[in-house]
Design a protein around this motif. Structure first.
Motif, short mmCIF file in Angstrom:
data_model
loop_
_atom_site.label_atom_id
_atom_site.label_comp_id
_atom_site.label_asym_id
_atom_site.label_seq_id
_atom_site.Cartn_x
_atom_site.Cartn_y
_atom_site.Cartn_z
N LYS A 158 0.82 -1.21 0.00
CA LYS A 158 0.00 0.00 0.00
C LYS A 158 0.86 1.27 0.00
N LYS A 159 1.90 1.28 0.79
CA LYS A 159 2.75 2.47 0.91
C LYS A 159 3.43 2.82 -0.42
N ASP A 160 3.62 1.85 -1.29
CA ASP A 160 4.26 2.10 -2.58
C ASP A 160 3.25 2.34 -3.70
N ILE A 161 1.99 2.07 -3.45
CA ILE A 161 0.94 2.20 -4.48
C ILE A 161 0.12 3.46 -4.31
N VAL A 162 -0.28 3.76 -3.09
CA VAL A 162 -1.13 4.92 -2.83
C VAL A 162 -0.29 6.18 -2.84
N GLU A 163 -0.80 7.20 -3.54
CA GLU A 163 -0.15 8.52 -3.56
C GLU A 163 -0.95 9.45 -2.67
N TYR A 164 -0.33 9.92 -1.64
CA TYR A 164 -0.98 10.84 -0.72
C TYR A 164 -0.75 12.27 -1.20
N PRO A 165 -1.79 13.11 -1.10
CA PRO A 165 -1.64 14.50 -1.58
C PRO A 165 -0.62 15.29 -0.76
#
Length: 101
Positions: free
Chosen positions: A94-101
């Protein structure tokens, strides 16, 4: 690209149609899950951070994918233990897939 059988195409998961053939993506997914689960497959694809960079995948979209995956596994009567093992392989990505604004 239509949603795979057992997945809810009305959810906010979206396929990456920008690069690579669908069959290649499917094979990479199979190899990655097989390898992550301790199988004999060898994943030869790119790392998750590189693969998903710029796709702007939200936490909600990642959650929708996981929800659809659980639904599909349940519909095929996959035992809970195996479902949890698969989610344990996918969760750290998840940490490598999701892009946080």
């Amino acid at each position: 690209m239509p949603a795979p059988r057992g997945f809810d195409s009305g959810r906010s998961c979206r396929p990456n149609q920008q690069d690579g053939a669908e069959s290649d993506r499917k094979q990479h997914l199979v190899d990655q899950v097989c390898s992550g689960a301790g199988g004999l497959c060898i994943y030869k694809g790119r790392d998750m951070k590189t693969t998903h960079a710029g796709m702007k995948i939200s936490e909600a979209e990642f959650g929708a994918l996981i929800g659809d995956l659980v639904k599909a596994l349940t519909s095929f009567n996959a035992p809970s233990r195996e479902q949890q093992e698969l989610l344990a392989v996918l969760g750290p990505m998840k940490k490598d897939i999701v892009e946080y604004p």
